[in-house]
Design a protein around this motif. Structure first.
Motif, short mmCIF file in Angstrom:
data_model
loop_
_atom_site.label_atom_id
_atom_site.label_comp_id
_atom_site.label_asym_id
_atom_site.label_seq_id
_atom_site.Cartn_x
_atom_site.Cartn_y
_atom_site.Cartn_z
N LEU A 139 0.78 -1.55 -0.08
CA LEU A 139 -0.09 -0.08 0.06
C LEU A 139 0.88 1.37 -0.04
N ALA A 140 1.90 1.33 0.89
CA ALA A 140 2.67 2.45 0.71
C ALA A 140 3.74 2.62 -0.32
N ALA A 141 3.59 1.58 -1.16
CA ALA A 141 4.64 1.92 -2.58
C ALA A 141 5.96 2.00 -2.38
N ARG A 142 6.52 1.05 -1.19
CA ARG A 142 7.91 1.25 -1.09
C ARG A 142 8.65 -0.03 -1.33
N ARG A 143 8.13 -0.91 -2.28
CA ARG A 143 8.87 -2.04 -2.96
C ARG A 143 8.87 -3.10 -1.78
N GLY A 144 7.94 -3.29 -1.05
CA GLY A 144 7.97 -4.24 0.12
C GLY A 144 7.02 -4.05 1.07
N VAL A 145 6.59 -5.01 1.95
CA VAL A 145 5.64 -4.81 2.84
C VAL A 145 6.00 -5.11 4.08
N ASP A 146 5.32 -4.12 5.19
CA ASP A 146 5.78 -4.51 6.64
C ASP A 146 4.56 -5.56 7.41
N GLU A 147 4.90 -5.70 8.53
CA GLU A 147 3.96 -6.59 9.24
C GLU A 147 2.47 -6.13 9.04
N ALA A 148 2.12 -4.71 9.09
CA ALA A 148 0.75 -4.43 9.06
C ALA A 148 0.38 -4.56 7.76
N GLU A 149 1.01 -4.08 6.68
CA GLU A 149 0.59 -4.40 5.10
C GLU A 149 0.26 -5.82 5.05
N TRP A 150 1.04 -6.75 5.49
CA TRP A 150 0.74 -8.14 5.01
C TRP A 150 -0.43 -8.72 5.73
N LEU A 151 -0.30 -8.22 7.28
CA LEU A 151 -1.80 -8.83 7.88
C LEU A 151 -2.78 -8.10 7.21
N HIS A 152 -2.74 -7.02 6.94
CA HIS A 152 -4.03 -6.24 6.17
C HIS A 152 -4.50 -7.09 4.74
N LEU B 97 -7.45 3.93 2.27
CA LEU B 97 -6.24 3.81 3.06
C LEU B 97 -5.23 4.44 2.65
N LYS B 98 -4.91 4.35 1.27
CA LYS B 98 -3.90 5.12 0.74
C LYS B 98 -3.86 6.66 0.83
N ALA B 99 -4.88 7.20 0.65
CA ALA B 99 -5.28 8.61 0.75
C ALA B 99 -4.89 8.89 2.03
N LYS B 100 -5.34 8.25 3.14
CA LYS B 100 -5.24 8.55 4.53
C LYS B 100 -3.73 8.37 4.96
N MET B 101 -3.12 7.48 4.09
CA MET B 101 -1.55 7.18 4.56
C MET B 101 -0.80 8.27 3.90
N ARG B 102 -1.26 9.03 3.05
CA ARG B 102 -0.45 10.14 2.56
C ARG B 102 -0.22 11.18 3.55
N SER B 103 -1.22 11.44 4.17
CA SER B 103 -1.14 12.33 5.39
C SER B 103 -0.61 12.04 6.56
N ASP B 104 -0.79 10.66 6.95
CA ASP B 104 -0.40 10.22 8.02
C ASP B 104 0.07 8.74 7.90
N PRO B 105 1.32 8.50 7.46
CA PRO B 105 1.77 7.07 7.03
C PRO B 105 1.74 6.00 8.02
N SER B 106 1.50 6.10 9.38
CA SER B 106 1.43 5.12 10.59
C SER B 106 -0.28 4.73 10.44
N THR B 107 -0.87 5.24 9.74
CA THR B 107 -2.70 5.02 9.78
C THR B 107 -2.60 3.59 9.69
N LEU B 108 -2.07 2.78 8.68
CA LEU B 108 -2.67 1.49 8.63
C LEU B 108 -1.81 0.73 10.01
N ALA B 109 -0.79 1.03 10.28
CA ALA B 109 -0.20 0.27 11.67
C ALA B 109 -1.20 0.67 12.49
N LYS B 110 -1.56 1.76 12.81
CA LYS B 110 -2.59 2.09 14.15
C LYS B 110 -3.99 1.28 14.04
N LEU B 111 -4.41 1.35 12.68
CA LEU B 111 -5.46 0.36 12.90
C LEU B 111 -5.40 -0.97 12.92
#
Length: 125
Positions: free
Chosen positions: A42-55, A76-90
């Motif tokens: 989702l963050a388009a960083r050429r890899g996923v972290d734990e929150a992205e994989w779980l989601h 989610l992507k729109a919200k993550m542009r202003s707050d990159p920690s959104t998915l991890a928090k959710l």
């Protein structure tokens, strides 16, 4: 920074799991891993972290359709542009609310509690 896994990591894991029989299907596994990461990263960083994989996996299992997944991910992507920690928090909030469930399902009352907590912590949208 949190560890990230890339599509190469997934393809290698699949190949290792499948063993020698999969050697002839290596290209297919690599392309399949690339397709997974088109949806999971989702963050388009050429890899996923734990929150992205779980989601990604939860949406893959529980979403009613890929169209629904795309709608949720667009928001989610729109919200993550202003707050990159959104998915991890959710995901943290989801994991807290689903602790009593063995199948990653959350009751409506637990979702209401989660929404109240989310808003109380100053999150919007």
């Amino acid at each position: 920074q949190k560890p990230r896994a890339g599509e190469g990591d997934l393809a290698r894991a699949w190949l290792a799991r499948a063993g020698r029989a999969a050697a002839e299907d290596a290209e297919l596994l690599e392309r399949s891993a690339a397709d997974v990461f088109l949806h999971a990263d989702l963050a388009a960083r050429r890899g996923v972290d734990e929150a992205e994989w779980l989601h990604f996996r939860l949406m893959q299992i529980h979403a009613p359709s890929w169209h629904a997944v795309e709608q949720v991910n667009a928001l989610l992507k729109a919200k993550m542009r202003s707050d990159p920690s959104t998915l991890a928090k959710l995901m943290d909030l989801f994991l807290t609310c689903s602790q009593e469930s063995r199948d990653a399902l959350v009751s409506v009352s637990r979702l209401h509690d989660a929404a109240r907590r989310w808003l109380k912590e100053g999150n919007q949208g």
